[in-house]
Design a protein around this motif. Sequence first.
Motif, short mmCIF file in Angstrom:
data_model
loop_
_atom_site.label_atom_id
_atom_site.label_comp_id
_atom_site.label_asym_id
_atom_site.label_seq_id
_atom_site.Cartn_x
_atom_site.Cartn_y
_atom_site.Cartn_z
N THR A 12 39.95 24.53 52.50
CA THR A 12 38.95 25.41 53.10
C THR A 12 37.62 24.72 53.35
O THR A 12 36.81 25.24 54.11
CB THR A 12 38.71 26.66 52.20
OG1 THR A 12 38.38 26.20 50.89
CG2 THR A 12 39.93 27.54 52.14
N ARG A 15 34.12 18.21 51.08
CA ARG A 15 33.06 17.98 50.09
C ARG A 15 32.81 16.50 49.91
O ARG A 15 33.72 15.68 50.09
CB ARG A 15 33.52 18.52 48.72
CG ARG A 15 33.12 19.95 48.49
CD ARG A 15 33.56 20.38 47.12
NE ARG A 15 34.98 20.67 47.14
CZ ARG A 15 35.56 21.65 46.45
NH1 ARG A 15 34.85 22.40 45.66
NH2 ARG A 15 36.85 21.85 46.54
N THR A 266 42.91 27.22 46.52
CA THR A 266 43.56 28.08 47.51
C THR A 266 44.95 28.46 46.99
O THR A 266 45.33 29.63 46.97
CB THR A 266 43.67 27.34 48.86
OG1 THR A 266 42.38 26.88 49.22
CG2 THR A 266 44.24 28.24 49.93
N GLY A 349 43.78 31.27 44.67
CA GLY A 349 42.49 31.82 45.08
C GLY A 349 42.54 32.45 46.46
O GLY A 349 41.72 33.31 46.80
N ALA A 350 43.51 32.05 47.26
CA ALA A 350 43.66 32.64 48.61
C ALA A 350 43.94 34.13 48.52
O ALA A 350 43.64 34.88 49.45
CB ALA A 350 44.78 31.92 49.37
N GLY A 450 38.28 26.28 41.87
CA GLY A 450 37.29 27.32 42.15
C GLY A 450 37.49 28.60 41.35
O GLY A 450 36.53 29.16 40.83
N ALA A 451 38.74 29.07 41.24
CA ALA A 451 38.98 30.36 40.58
C ALA A 451 39.02 30.23 39.05
O ALA A 451 39.03 31.25 38.35
CB ALA A 451 40.28 30.98 41.10
N ASN A 454 36.51 32.07 36.83
CA ASN A 454 36.66 33.49 36.54
C ASN A 454 37.18 33.68 35.11
O ASN A 454 38.35 33.42 34.81
CB ASN A 454 37.64 34.08 37.57
CG ASN A 454 37.74 35.57 37.50
OD1 ASN A 454 37.84 36.13 36.42
ND2 ASN A 454 37.72 36.21 38.65
#
Length: 538
Positions: A12, A15, A266, A349-350, A450-451, A454
Amino acid sequence: MKYILALDQGTTSSRAILFDTSGQPIQTAQQEFPQIFPQPGWVEHDATTIWSTQQAVIQRVFAQLPTTENHPEVAAIAITNQRETTVLWDRLTGKPLANAIVWQDRRTADYCDALRQQGHQAMIQTKTGLILDAYFSATKLQWLLDNIPGARDRAEKGELAFGTIDSWLVWNLTAGRVHATDPSNASRTMLFNLHSLDWDEQLLKLFNIPRSLMPTIVPSSGVLGETDPALFGRAIPIAALIGDQQGATFGQTCLSPGMAKNTYGTGCFMLMNTGHEPVPSMNRLLTTIGWQFPDATTPAGGTQEESNAGCCGTPGACGAAGCSAGSCGPATPRTDVTYCLEASVFMGGATIQWLRDGLGIITSASEVEALAQTVADVDDTYLVPAFTGMGAPIWDGHARGTLIGMTRGTTKAHIARAALEAIALQVADVLTAMEKDSKIKLTELRVDGGAAKNNLLMQMQADFLGIPVVRPRITETTALGAAYLAGLAVGFWKNTEEITSQWAIDRRFEPAMSEKDRQAKLTRWHQAIERARGWTQH
Ligand code: ADP
């Protein structure tokens, strides 16, 4: 030299991250780019945008350095990338012939079914360690050659180049001087032989791929070229190529056999280090290359080329020269190569992106935790996020997304909570399969991506697994792993002991669910999966 610059070209976003010698990210720049969905089940990226966003983030990171001229502080560049995504470009102009076909793209699923019916699955699995699936590059590349007018003719004339994203970035960084990939990326193409560590003639023939398209395979760690001086004012060595998941495994310092990590990006990707020999999977997982260092231990019986290149490595199994004599395959494990078992879950995460973009019930991914926490449980609602089929351990390209168990009392909070549970439940299923294959009972799971930020999702994960989940302080493990591989190649870090000592815990999530509740949850989840399977075949 103070830094290693890691380029992390994800699904996505692109970086660029600068790491110092203590493994700390010093500067970061990130840019999202558009996802292209031309037809149901198709996912594309504009390869030109991938390169331009990657360049932009490098420039932004360099602009933040105190000395912008010639960037003398950067010892080497490391590249880590979304894997399998397939680019076909013109060697002369450097222009892609079409959009890149992304790993999630299902356009060749029916073709893969046909190949399976023709009986190719076992041979492919033995040679590549992969499940015959549209996920990998081979059928994507074949599709491009068959559907872009004139492409096959031009490929046969040697005018075109194929590459996964690592090769595409190297080509652009070196102004077309280097066309290379590493074994971790190559092992995701379904054209690479895990045992001979080379492109496989039988597979190139099966998928009708001219060998002239293929990049040179170089070790994951080692200087493979330099950036074109026109780009950044001086030539900077490129010293590592590594697929994103293998990069994260290295960055989590899972450097001993039996250590495993799961990345929640993702998709979700669990990898376990299995040491210097490939472990074949009996539970529909993938056997893959972790990384390769340059100090090759020559296999017994001669050089790599002499020892029946192209052979499956299993004596008598593939019929390559020398195979029937039972003499093929390295008799001594190659200590330069580390293999992994891998499980890929397509919608990680998608699933949360879909809550944001598809349903519009959150405006950013970080809101999902608070929304899900407004209800105590999912109230027997399950989301099976089979939007692009299901990966390990189900492997059903025809499964489709299913939301089941709703009543009049179901709210967006239940759906948000069910989406988080779906991520953790898919990961629980693949861990079970991995333990069966490796015959190793995991004692903890290292997490990143990323997720993994959480906390509710991480607690669910510990509960559904029944083992602790450990999140390191640095969750940019993908880029860090690539940086470590490049840094080891140029003497920025001395050895793997030095980098192992840098890994530090942020938070440990202990399981808090009873075994009875855990089993009941898994049973209900498996019932929901059955409802999602085979949907597009009806
Ligand atoms: P990739 O490298 O695949 O692009 P990242 O590691 O950057 O992915 O993670 C991005 C993914 O994580 C997105 O799919 C996003 O929806 C998800 N995500 C980000 N923050 C959260 C959060 N707080 N809770 C759940 N999912 C999240």
